[in-house]
Write an enzyme that holds these catalytic residues in place. Sequence first.
Site, short mmCIF file in Angstrom:
data_model
loop_
_atom_site.label_atom_id
_atom_site.label_comp_id
_atom_site.label_asym_id
_atom_site.label_seq_id
_atom_site.Cartn_x
_atom_site.Cartn_y
_atom_site.Cartn_z
N LYS A 136 0.78 -1.25 0.17
CA LYS A 136 0.19 0.32 0.02
C LYS A 136 1.15 1.30 0.23
O LYS A 136 1.48 1.40 0.86
CB LYS A 136 -0.80 -0.14 1.33
N SER A 167 -8.76 3.35 2.39
CA SER A 167 -8.71 3.82 2.03
C SER A 167 -7.88 2.84 0.53
O SER A 167 -7.13 2.75 0.15
CB SER A 167 -7.45 4.54 2.87
N SER A 209 -10.37 0.64 6.82
CA SER A 209 -8.95 0.36 5.32
C SER A 209 -8.82 -0.79 4.51
O SER A 209 -8.23 -0.33 3.31
CB SER A 209 -8.65 1.03 5.28
#
Length: 509
Positions: free
Chosen positions: A93, A170, A194
């Site tokens: 990520k 996210s 997320s």
Amino acid sequence: MGTADRLDSSSFDAMALGADIAQGATTALAAMQQAVERVAARNPMINAACGVQAELGLDLARALDQELAGLTSAQRLALLRERPFLGVPTLLKDLGTAALGLPSMMGSVLYGKVEWSVDADIVKRYRRAGLIPFGRTTSAELGLSPTTESPVYGAPTQNPWKTGHSAGGSSGGAGAALASGMVRIAHGSDGGGSIRIPASCCGVLGLKPSRGMMPLGPLKGEGWGGLATEHMMTLSVRDCAASLDISAGADVGAPYASPAKPQDSYLDIVSRVGADPASAPRRRIAYISTTYEGAAIDPEVAAAVEEAARFFAGLGHELVTAAPPVGSEEVLSPMLPLIASAAANAIDSFVGARNRRLAADELQPTTLGAREYARAISGAQYVACVDACHEITRRIGRFLHRDGAQGHDLFLSPVLAQLPAPIGRYAMDNADYLAYRLAKKGVIGYSPFAPLANLTGMPAISIPFGLSADGLPIGIQVMGPLGSEAWLLELAAQVEALRPWQRVAPIAR
């Protein structure tokens, strides 16, 4: 695409690829070449991958192949036991997880490319398990949104099941990269849902581990005041379990003790349940298909949870309709100051270290609003928010503490109250940070369920449980007490064995 490029087989997960490499059915170099080619082919439509360092990945794959070339078959299999993801390409990520050779933009125009001088401890563990990170996945700016639409990446990240809809956030890029078949395993982080939100939106498996379970060093001790943690998002339950086995456990100097692991490995536990779903211990599971307050949610989402309750009851679990003793806004209210303060500190530290001013167009309006909101929070108010989180945690601890006929083992709910949102619905263009989250049309109405696990530090998992009439994935969430990851994975293994989900979106077939 040829047979080797398809990802819809139930065994075509990351562990299967590692086994193929160990057994000589393919090479690490071929696996990396395929991953790079899939990213190049599919990313223009989905926009899930960023910061791809193809040559770095290819070089690491070649080095592994050279190592394997000198080993016998028995030695290769022994190595696979040590490295269950031998030679498997992956993406990290694009937020604060440090990795050598893989700079981060933090989902923001402000940061440019942050170069790292060390690997995060979790990345070291991934590498020791055989994973080869070769790029990043898109993220909401500083992780502040349930969708992934930061201008630093150009176009928004699309849902591979139906473009025009959000992949979640996210960690939306991780979910979309998996669902579109770019990679078979992808790293995410979760401070308010997320991992679980994009897992639900993209039809993949997403576990948020317990507070303290995952290493966050050496550059930080906690994320968002203890709300955030990290883990791999996966196509299969065994990949989720195996990646927990290879990465869980506190690192040196961690501020929290890691919850005790079960005697058996997580992989052994889910392997037994997968082979014999009826063998899993029976649990007392509270569930709701409304909000905590009893308000209606999207009927297709509610129907999926009701069906899941019937499914688990059919396996011998005791299902009880019961909501946790808390309100949706009550959960978010003490969390939002902690999150905003963490964001403001990240921004101010970055700008201050470079002795420059912040330009207004370097951050999205909601992020700027969070920074301004945080500046008005006093130290006493911050401590009061921490105290409020602890009081709610005690309350939920009693709810998820079975004592004979009282209390519950687990809590089943939706992940989201609605189907994956259209792109733009939750774009970070509202300068009022609190309104973005709490207003009538704010994020709270879309994601009222996920934050509770972050506030309490308890583990929670998003399990794929069907598609809407329009072909959008629907996930169910199961939450348990601290250290109950094995229980969550057992339920996921039962679903996978008896109601297997489609591994990837049609785009990848």
